[in-house]
Design a protein around this motif. Sequence first.
Motif, PDB file in Angstrom:
ATOM      1  N   PHE A  44     -10.302   4.981  -5.262  1.00 14.86           N
ATOM      2  CA  PHE A  44      -9.418   3.850  -5.546  1.00 14.86           C
ATOM      3  C   PHE A  44     -10.225   2.589  -5.769  1.00 14.86           C
ATOM      4  CE2 PHE A  44      -5.756   6.315  -4.623  1.00 14.86           C
ATOM      5  CZ  PHE A  44      -6.025   7.085  -3.513  1.00 14.86           C
ATOM      6  N   GLY A  85     -10.247  10.898  -0.017  1.00 18.30           N
ATOM      7  CA  GLY A  85      -9.990   9.684  -0.769  1.00 18.30           C
ATOM      8  C   GLY A  85     -11.090   8.704  -0.418  1.00 18.30           C
ATOM      9  N   LEU A 122      -3.484   3.949   2.078  1.00 18.99           N
ATOM     10  CA  LEU A 122      -3.727   4.546   0.767  1.00 18.99           C
ATOM     11  C   LEU A 122      -4.438   5.894   0.909  1.00 18.99           C
ATOM     12  CD1 LEU A 122      -3.164   3.345  -2.033  1.00 18.99           C
ATOM     13  CD2 LEU A 122      -5.485   2.483  -2.060  1.00 18.99           C
ATOM     14  N   CYS A 123      -5.523   5.885   1.620  1.00 19.26           N
ATOM     15  CA  CYS A 123      -6.320   7.111   1.769  1.00 19.26           C
ATOM     16  C   CYS A 123      -5.606   8.141   2.634  1.00 19.26           C
ATOM     17  CB  CYS A 123      -7.690   6.788   2.367  1.00 19.26           C
ATOM     18  SG  CYS A 123      -8.751   5.878   1.228  1.00 19.26           S
ATOM     19  N   ASP A 183       0.785  -1.221   0.000  1.00 22.04           N
ATOM     20  CA  ASP A 183       0.000   0.000   0.000  1.00 22.04           C
ATOM     21  C   ASP A 183       0.819   1.274   0.000  1.00 22.04           C
ATOM     22  OD1 ASP A 183      -0.773  -0.459   3.564  1.00 22.04           O
ATOM     23  OD2 ASP A 183       1.020  -0.873   2.396  1.00 22.04           O
ATOM     24  N   LYS A 184       1.868   1.340   0.837  1.00 24.13           N
ATOM     25  CA  LYS A 184       2.634   2.582   0.937  1.00 24.13           C
ATOM     26  C   LYS A 184       3.327   2.858  -0.386  1.00 24.13           C
ATOM     27  CE  LYS A 184       4.720   5.977   3.293  1.00 24.13           C
ATOM     28  NZ  LYS A 184       5.429   5.757   4.540  1.00 24.13           N
ATOM     29  N   THR A 188       0.185   6.629   9.280  1.00 25.40           N
ATOM     30  CA  THR A 188       0.472   6.045   7.974  1.00 25.40           C
ATOM     31  C   THR A 188       1.087   4.669   8.104  1.00 25.40           C
ATOM     32  OG1 THR A 188       1.015   8.304   7.311  1.00 25.40           O
ATOM     33  CG2 THR A 188       1.534   6.548   5.740  1.00 25.40           C
ATOM     34  N   VAL A 215      -3.573  10.695   0.669  1.00 18.54           N
ATOM     35  CA  VAL A 215      -4.292  11.466  -0.359  1.00 18.54           C
ATOM     36  C   VAL A 215      -3.960  12.945  -0.193  1.00 18.54           C
ATOM     37  CG1 VAL A 215      -6.650  12.340  -0.743  1.00 18.54           C
ATOM     38  CG2 VAL A 215      -6.169   9.904  -0.937  1.00 18.54           C
ATOM     39  N   ILE A 226       0.740   4.290  -2.917  1.00 18.65           N
ATOM     40  CA  ILE A 226       0.349   5.689  -2.810  1.00 18.65           C
ATOM     41  C   ILE A 226       1.517   6.613  -3.138  1.00 18.65           C
ATOM     42  CG2 ILE A 226       0.680   5.843  -0.292  1.00 18.65           C
ATOM     43  CD1 ILE A 226      -2.019   7.650  -2.419  1.00 18.65           C
TER      44      ILE A 226
END
Lengths: 253, 512
Positions: B272, B300, B288-289, B249-250, B380, B292, B253
């Motif tokens: 997404f 997001g 992910l969000c 995921d990181k 995060t 944003v 993004i």
Amino acid sequence: MAASSLSFSPKTITSSPRPKTNPFINHFSHSLQFPIASSTSRAIFTSPTTSIVPRASSVISRATNDAASTNTNTFHGLCYVVGDNIDTDQIIPAEYLTLVPSKPEEYEKLGTYALIGLPSTYTTRFIDENETKTKYKIVIGGDNFGCGSSREHAPVALGAAGVAAVVAESYARIFFRNSVATGEIYPLESEGRLCEECRTGDVVTIEMAESRLINHSTGKEYKLKPIGDAGPVIDAGGIFAYARQTGMIPSQN
Amino acid sequence: MASFSVFSTPTSSFFNKKDPGWFRFSSTSQLSVHKCKNSKKIVSVMAPQQSERRPATTGSVKTAMTLTEKILARASEKPQLFPGENAWVSVDILMTHDICGPGSFGIFKKEFGANAKVWDREKIVIIPEHYIFTSDERANRNVGILRDFCTEQNIKYFYDITDVGNFRANPDYKGVCHVALAQEGHCRPGECSHQVLLGTDSHTCTAGAFGQFATGIGITDAGFLLGTGKTLLKVPPTLRFVLDGEMPDKDLILQIIGEISVAGATYKSMEFTGTTVESLSMEERMTLCNMVIEAGGKNGVVPADTTTFNYLEDKTSLPYEPVYSDEQARFLSEYRCDVSKLEPLVAKMYFCSLNSPDNLALARECKDVKIDRVYIGSCTGGKTEDFLAAARVFLASGKRVKVPTFLVPATQKVWMGLYTLPVPGSGGKTCSQIFEEAGCDTPASPSCGACMGGPLDTYAHLNEPKVCVSTTNRNFPGRMGHKEGQIYLASPYTAAASALTGYVTDPREFLR
């Protein structure tokens, strides 16, 4: 944020007349009721009975919005020039966020730290040593000014330091919104990269009515984008003052 | 102002559709991220000009809306909303913390009266978590201000901490607000309720992982909201990202931000979708969000699905009804990507402030960058799965770290998980055991920690101009403390791998 001991009116030389048309906040002209500010009753919201669904065409677009803002403010003074992507950490580093902007002494203290987070490549200090306010009334920036954290301390610090307006190529949305809501600074947008045309220490004048910036040190003039929807909110002194002006929330005693 | 048409765009991808992935790697050349074919110039952040929207040709009464448009329409009791419109939106949850709460309350009282009551004591969630474990007097005072307000207003959700010497002695204390909101069941897909979640923190967009509208606001807006329960929001157009393939995921993004730029989503919603997203866990969707905002995004969203429902099962009994973008909804742009072609990345120092594609690099291309420390934490990268990811790398290696490795679990629950959850493939070991064997620091008290520096005595505060690989979200100059500190943003996999070598390292060196 309208503490009586704080000055939230825009730092202008001339004041602007009340806006005649419905600007930034569309619904204000419709009869939405907002909760009372009475000292004893609970804040409740009354649903509007006659709300009109806004059509896309009724949204006032900025570029053709000259009629909506009759702002005749003028700003004059020295400018301080920064680059792109000036984030709110640079405007007011995190270690100062324990200062609460709604407390007058701490509001002033925030001002003394404005732009202290800029890297050492900025050789001219924004606030001179042993001073608490800046001598630069206008900050000129590039793209994405105010990006990063949502800290409202950022436009507050600039305003408390004595900045009247920022002229940037573009803004990050939360910073822009906070500037408008607090009424601390005018977030103006330039056409083109003023940060490459102006130098720190230049003497500039911003004429809101003409949407232009004059750099007296170079003799050049630049077009600005009209402040548009946000202007009357800032003129009124922020969202609360504006909400009272338009009857959205009752006036304070 | 560069105007962009919201309605006319067909699917506009910025890479040749024939190419798999977004860009090609050459084994010999430095990575260069393809610049977006659209101008790199960052468009104005005010509302785009709106042309008159044409009625749908099918004859249906309503025009199709995106997920974000739908949520805002329902929350403002409108049958239809278009991007660019301003609408008064009823807010379901307002979150604030110790940095912004005091200011918000101050404004609320000044504007609505010293004895005014908040609009709804159950819709406000107050979470002290930024500057907690510090001796800084003002920081501690601010938590006290939260407490006084919550007592006075009888706020239902106040995750208090009184004993900062021992976080575990505080049963109500949670930790990092965005993770706590999810863990405590405050994030739910939109329809009836809990669809609009605002917070006085830019990473409030994290909650969009649940298919709701979530964004950050300032103190003044929050003060207004406290009294009225409503706020004015401008409806953003939506950028749709269709991602297929497997990828952490990181890295995903970071890749997206590198592609669209740090202001590429300003005033826009990022939606997404795709098989990649469907395969992500809730925590991965939150990552992910979460970032944003680093692309300038307003919010997001990840459409809710079984993964979402399963996550919510033990967290809330309140009803919810998910909302989805209509088939015919118009998106500003659609980006398609074969994610399996992408590789682990780092955002090199000042990525966010210099906005240069050179500042986003492949981890393997930075293997000569010597580092001084590693930080694993924050909203995060400090969630349970982030630590599990790091543990996997340490486990695979079996070696000890070469640099100080700081671990800051986001919340109490995450912290407990480190000591209780078995790491797959480890024969029953917990993360904490694996971290100890690898020589990491003991997991610290859960909070935002040094992600944004904080008071000087904050754990892992960067006091010298050192190089740090971090799972956090920003690396502006001075972000973690020292102005000349260099922060490389990375996934927990990459962070752990880097800790093991003392250099920026691609985690595939250990995980194959």
